[in-house]
Design a protein around this motif. Structure first.
Motif, PDB file in Angstrom:
ATOM      1  N   TYR A 248       0.861  -1.192   0.000  1.00  0.00           N
ATOM      2  CA  TYR A 248       0.000   0.000   0.000  1.00  0.00           C
ATOM      3  C   TYR A 248       0.891   1.233   0.000  1.00  0.00           C
ATOM      4  N   TYR A 249       0.825   2.006  -1.089  1.00  0.00           N
ATOM      5  CA  TYR A 249       1.631   3.233  -1.177  1.00  0.00           C
ATOM      6  C   TYR A 249       0.845   4.397  -0.573  1.00  0.00           C
ATOM      7  N   THR A 250       1.597   5.302   0.075  1.00  0.00           N
ATOM      8  CA  THR A 250       0.923   6.418   0.756  1.00  0.00           C
ATOM      9  C   THR A 250       0.447   7.474  -0.230  1.00  0.00           C
ATOM     10  N   ASP A 251       1.093   7.578  -1.415  1.00  0.00           N
ATOM     11  CA  ASP A 251       0.622   8.555  -2.419  1.00  0.00           C
ATOM     12  C   ASP A 251       1.017   8.071  -3.806  1.00  0.00           C
ATOM     13  N   ASP A 252       0.657   8.852  -4.805  1.00  0.00           N
ATOM     14  CA  ASP A 252       0.889   8.436  -6.190  1.00  0.00           C
ATOM     15  C   ASP A 252       2.364   8.357  -6.568  1.00  0.00           C
ATOM     16  N   SER A 253       3.199   9.058  -5.828  1.00  0.00           N
ATOM     17  CA  SER A 253       4.629   9.044  -6.192  1.00  0.00           C
ATOM     18  C   SER A 253       5.247   7.667  -5.915  1.00  0.00           C
ATOM     19  N   VAL A 259       4.151  -2.881   3.388  1.00  0.00           N
ATOM     20  CA  VAL A 259       4.066  -4.222   2.801  1.00  0.00           C
ATOM     21  C   VAL A 259       3.395  -5.174   3.804  1.00  0.00           C
ATOM     22  N   PHE A 260       2.349  -5.881   3.320  1.00  0.00           N
ATOM     23  CA  PHE A 260       1.652  -6.879   4.144  1.00  0.00           C
ATOM     24  C   PHE A 260       1.744  -8.230   3.446  1.00  0.00           C
ATOM     25  N   ASN A 261       1.709  -9.301   4.236  1.00  0.00           N
ATOM     26  CA  ASN A 261       1.625 -10.624   3.602  1.00  0.00           C
ATOM     27  C   ASN A 261       0.155 -10.930   3.305  1.00  0.00           C
ATOM     28  N   ASN A 262      -0.117 -12.155   2.825  1.00  0.00           N
ATOM     29  CA  ASN A 262      -1.476 -12.407   2.344  1.00  0.00           C
ATOM     30  C   ASN A 262      -2.503 -12.627   3.445  1.00  0.00           C
ATOM     31  N   ILE A 263      -2.064 -12.632   4.712  1.00  0.00           N
ATOM     32  CA  ILE A 263      -3.079 -12.623   5.777  1.00  0.00           C
ATOM     33  C   ILE A 263      -3.042 -11.276   6.511  1.00  0.00           C
ATOM     34  N   TYR A 264      -2.490 -10.274   5.850  1.00  0.00           N
ATOM     35  CA  TYR A 264      -2.509  -8.873   6.319  1.00  0.00           C
ATOM     36  C   TYR A 264      -1.607  -8.604   7.518  1.00  0.00           C
ATOM     37  N   GLU A 265      -0.616  -9.465   7.751  1.00  0.00           N
ATOM     38  CA  GLU A 265       0.371  -9.137   8.770  1.00  0.00           C
ATOM     39  C   GLU A 265       1.358  -8.139   8.186  1.00  0.00           C
ATOM     40  N   LEU A 266       1.804  -7.185   9.010  1.00  0.00           N
ATOM     41  CA  LEU A 266       2.786  -6.201   8.561  1.00  0.00           C
ATOM     42  C   LEU A 266       4.098  -6.901   8.268  1.00  0.00           C
ATOM     43  N   ASN A 267       4.615  -6.680   7.059  1.00  0.00           N
ATOM     44  CA  ASN A 267       5.852  -7.338   6.671  1.00  0.00           C
ATOM     45  C   ASN A 267       7.030  -6.380   6.651  1.00  0.00           C
ATOM     46  N   GLY A 268       6.731  -5.119   6.341  1.00  0.00           N
ATOM     47  CA  GLY A 268       7.818  -4.143   6.304  1.00  0.00           C
ATOM     48  C   GLY A 268       7.389  -2.844   5.654  1.00  0.00           C
ATOM     49  N   LEU A 269       8.354  -1.950   5.492  1.00  0.00           N
ATOM     50  CA  LEU A 269       8.119  -0.644   4.875  1.00  0.00           C
ATOM     51  C   LEU A 269       9.013  -0.489   3.669  1.00  0.00           C
ATOM     52  N   ILE A 270       8.495   0.187   2.654  1.00  0.00           N
ATOM     53  CA  ILE A 270       9.339   0.602   1.535  1.00  0.00           C
ATOM     54  C   ILE A 270       9.473   2.113   1.642  1.00  0.00           C
ATOM     55  N   SER A 271      10.713   2.584   1.658  1.00  0.00           N
ATOM     56  CA  SER A 271      10.933   4.029   1.739  1.00  0.00           C
ATOM     57  C   SER A 271      12.036   4.371   0.758  1.00  0.00           C
TER      58      SER A 271
END
Length: 288
Positions: A248-253, A259-271
Motif C-alpha cells: 500500500y503506497y501512501t501517495d501516487d509518487s 508491505v503486508f503478507n497475504n493474511i494482512y500481517e505487517l511485513n515491512g516498509l518501503i521508503s
C-alpha cells in the motif's frame, strides 16, 4: 477348455508375486493404488531361477483377486498349501455388499499383469487381526493339476472413509475449508457461526486473527473454551503462507509504502529505494 499347463523341470516352483507396494492408509470407497498412485503390478516367477515366466499357457492365465486375513503367513519365503491360503480368505459380513468391488480378475500377459480398479466397501476393524491383505490365486479352469503359489500383499488397515472426509490437515492450507482446523467440526455450531460471518477458508480465518482477533473470539462465542481457542489458533498458525505480498503506497509518487503478507500481517516498509523488514522497525515507525 483351457490349455494344459506343463509342470517344468523344477515342478511346483511357480509363484505369483506382487511387484508393487500399496499406497496406505486405505479407505472404504477409495481406490486401491500403488505407492504414489502408481499401478499395482504382479508377476509369475519361477522360484528356482527368480525369473519371470514369459511363455507357456501359465504366462497368460487368469487370476482371481481376493481378500485375506491380515495374520495369514507373515513371511513371504514361507510356503503354504492352497488349502491354507483358502482357509484365510475373508468374505463380506452378513448382509453387507461384497467386501471388494471392481475388477476382480487379472489376465497375465507374458507372465505380467496389472490390477484394475478395486475398492473396499467395509473397514477391517471387525476381523481378528484388524487387518486385510490382498491375495491372488489362479482362477478356476486354468492350470489345473499344477501348483502355482498364490501372491499376497503386506497386511494393511482399511478405515472408514468418513474419517478421511472429515480429517484435519497438518499443516492446514490457506484454501482449506475452515473446518479443517482443530476444534471446528464440519457443519457444527462453530463452523456455522464462521460461515455466517463470511469466514469460509483458513485464509479468511487467519486474516481476521490478524485484523481483529477479539471479533473472531466473539463470533465463536462462549461455547469455545479458552483452551480450545488456544489449540485452534496454534493449529491455524502452522499454515504455510503463499508468499504473496500486498503493498500500500501512501501517495501516487510511490515513494513510500507498507508491505503486508497475504493474511494482512505487517511485513515491512518501503521508503525510497529501500525495504525495511517489520522486525527492524521501531514502535513509532510502525504507528506512523
Amino acid at each position: 477348455s483351457s490349455p494344459k499347463c506343463l509342470e517344468g523341470p523344477g515342478g511346483g516352483s511357480l509363484q505369483l508375486r506382487f511387484r508393487s507396494r500399496l499406497s496406505l492408509p486405505l479407505y472404504t470407497g477409495g481406490k486401491v493404488e500403488g505407492e504414489q498412485g502408481a499401478a499395482i503390478h504382479i508377476v509369475l516367477v519361477d522360484s528356482n531361477t527368480a525369473h519371470v515366466v514369459t511363455t507357456g499357457p501359465e504366462a497368460s492365465m487368469k487370476l482371481d483377486v481376493v481378500v485375506l486375513e491380515g495374520d495369514f503367513s507373515n513371511e513371504d519365503d514361507e510356503d503354504w498349501t492352497q488349502e491354507e491360503f483358502d482357509s484365510h480368505l475373508v468374505k463380506e459380513r452378513p448382509g453387507k455388499r461384497p467386501l471388494l468391488t471392481g475388477d476382480l480378475q487379472v489376465t497375465l500377459k507374458e507372465g505380467v499383469g496389472t490390477l484394475g480398479d478395486l475398492t473396499f466397501t467395509d473397514n477391517s476393524s471387525w476381523i481378528r487381526s484388524r487387518k486385510f491383505r490382498l491375495g491372488l490365486k489362479v482362477a478356476s479352469g486354468y492350470c489345473e493339476g499344477i501348483r502355482v503359489r498364490e501372491a499376497k500383499t503386506e497386511a494393511f488397515t482399511v478405515k472408514d472413509h468418513r474419517g478421511e472426509l472429515y480429517k484435519k490437515h497438518y499443516p492446514p492450507a490457506l484454501n482449506d475449508e475452515v473446518w479443517r482446523l482443530e476444534k471446528i467440526g464440519k457443519d457444527g455450531s462453530f463452523h456455522k457461526r464462521l460461515s455466517a460471518e463470511g469466514i469460509f477458508t483458513v485464509e479468511d480465518f487467519l486474516r481476521l486473527v490478524v485484523r481483529d482477533q477479539q471479533k473472531l473470539r466473539n463470533i465463536l462465542g462462549s461455547g469455545m473454551s479458552n483452551k480450545m481457542w488456544e489449540a485452534l489458533l496454534d493449529h491455524a498458525k502452522t499454515c504455510v503462507l503463499s508468499g504473496k505480498f500486498y503493498v500500500y503506497y501512501t501517495d501516487d509518487s510511490r515513494n513510500s509504502g507498507v508491505v503486508f503478507n497475504n493474511i494482512y500481517e505487517l511485513n515491512g516498509l518501503i521508503s525510497g529505494e529501500q525495504y525495511f523488514p517489520a522486525d527492524s522497525l521501531s514502535d513509532s515507525q510502525k504507528v506512523g
